[in-house]
Design a protein around this motif. Structure first.
Motif: not given
Ligand code: TRP
Length: 329
Positions: A6-8, A10, A39, A41, A44, A128, A132, A135-136, A144, A146, A150
């Protein structure tokens, strides 16, 4: 059983070649082997005030860009964080498991709060990382991917999950961070001591944007700063510019660095730069064509709604499990 990845991201417009090679491509390459989630974010993104219309646009743009780069909605669950309400509740629960000091020592928070100075720093910036963490944990994530910045937040996720499991019984999967070995720091073409960033101090001459005009991208590669040694050799210390171009080529084509060095033995920089420029332009051309295909609100809406439905199913189960062990239901 497949691992869960999984990754998020911004939402931000104007993604660069550095974003693609350093992060997006790694995700795309791994999406087949894993049960994958990506997803936007957007929760965030509101840690500091944003223009609502601009936020909406950049969320849409960002989804279209990730799809254009090869994120495949048939292999990956693609969704918007704010569409899955469980994120807020899980983030809230995780905030309450966290010591003040644990958040206060996060490097990103320390940097950003210093910049905020007298105006005062938003609480959103402080909590913040625990959003996160939620989310994970919601998706029983194993991996993850990143950027290095991160890593500390993923480590916090492990610590909090472990503490929660000890306190309340086994509830969460402990995630590992994944940082790609090659191409994780694509550098500015004019100043190869700096990362390739969206906000480039030198008129963006050192940064290639994914939506950039191909001629302009070609010019930037051809005039990238090199050295006078005239050897195509990967030596980050003495030849940072050439090494950066080798990384770019290696990462785009999946060719080994040594093999590139070998092909260019006894040859000059001009010929080498031309190949890099050709490969970069081919890539940009493909991404831009795809972007125009995906950048249609109806198509995007369908993908994201479907993603949210699938994501909600898993998120609901994990949230309920954690609420049960806490005695909340
Ligand atoms: N904080 C991450 C960024 O700034 C984005 C993010 C939000 C994220 N939730 C996450 C990354 C969960 C990995 C998993 O790039």
């Amino acid at each position: 059983m497949k691992k869960v990845m999984l990754t998020g991201v911004r939402p931000s417009g104007n993604l660069t070649l550095g974003n693609y090679l350093g992060a997006i491509k790694n995700f795309v390459d791994k999406q087949k082997q894993c049960k994958s989630y990506i997803f936007i974010a957007d929760l965030h993104a509101i840690t500091s005030p944003k223009d609502p219309q601009k936020l909406k646009e950049s969320v849409q743009n960002c989804i279209a860009m990730y799809l254009a780069c090869g994120v495949d909605p048939n292999k990956t669950i693609v969704f918007k964080q704010s569409d899955v309400l469980e994120h807020g509740t899980m983030g809230f629960i995780m905030t309450f498991q966290t010591k003040f000091g644990e958040l206060n020592r996060m490097t990103q928070f320390k940097c950003k709060s210093q910049v905020a100075g007298k105006q005062g720093v938003d609480t959103g910036l402080f909590v913040y990382p625990t959003l996160m963490v939620g989310d994970i944990l919601l998706y029983n994530t194993n991996v993850v991917p990143v950027g290095k910045d991160q890593q500390q937040h993923v480590e916090l996720t492990r610590d909090l999950a472990e503490r929660f499991n000890k306190r309340y019984g086994n509830t969460f999967v402990l995630p590992d961070v994944y940082i790609a070995p090659v191409g994780n720091k694509i550098l500015n073409l004019q100043n190869p001591l700096e990362k390739m960033n969206k906000s480039d101090s030198g008129d963006n001459k050192g940064t290639i944007f994914l939506m950039e005009d191909l001629n302009s991208a070609r010019k930037k590669i051809m005039s990238a700063k090199t050295d006078s040694l005239n050897k195509v050799k990967f030596d980050e210390e003495n030849q940072p510019g050439i090494s950066n171009l080798i990384s770019i080529l290696a990462k785009i084509t999946d060719e080994a660095i040594q093999s590139i060095e070998k092909r260019y033995e006894g040859k000059g920089y001009g010929e080498f730069k031309k190949e890099v420029a050709d490969k970069v332009c081919e890539l940009l051309n493909k991404i831009q064509t795809n972007f125009n295909k995906f950048n249609d609100p109806d198509i995007l809406d369908g993908i994201v709604k479907d993603g949210a439905k699938k994501a909600t199913k898993t998120a609901k189960q994990t949230l309920q499990k954690s609420m049960r062990v806490l005695g909340l239901c």
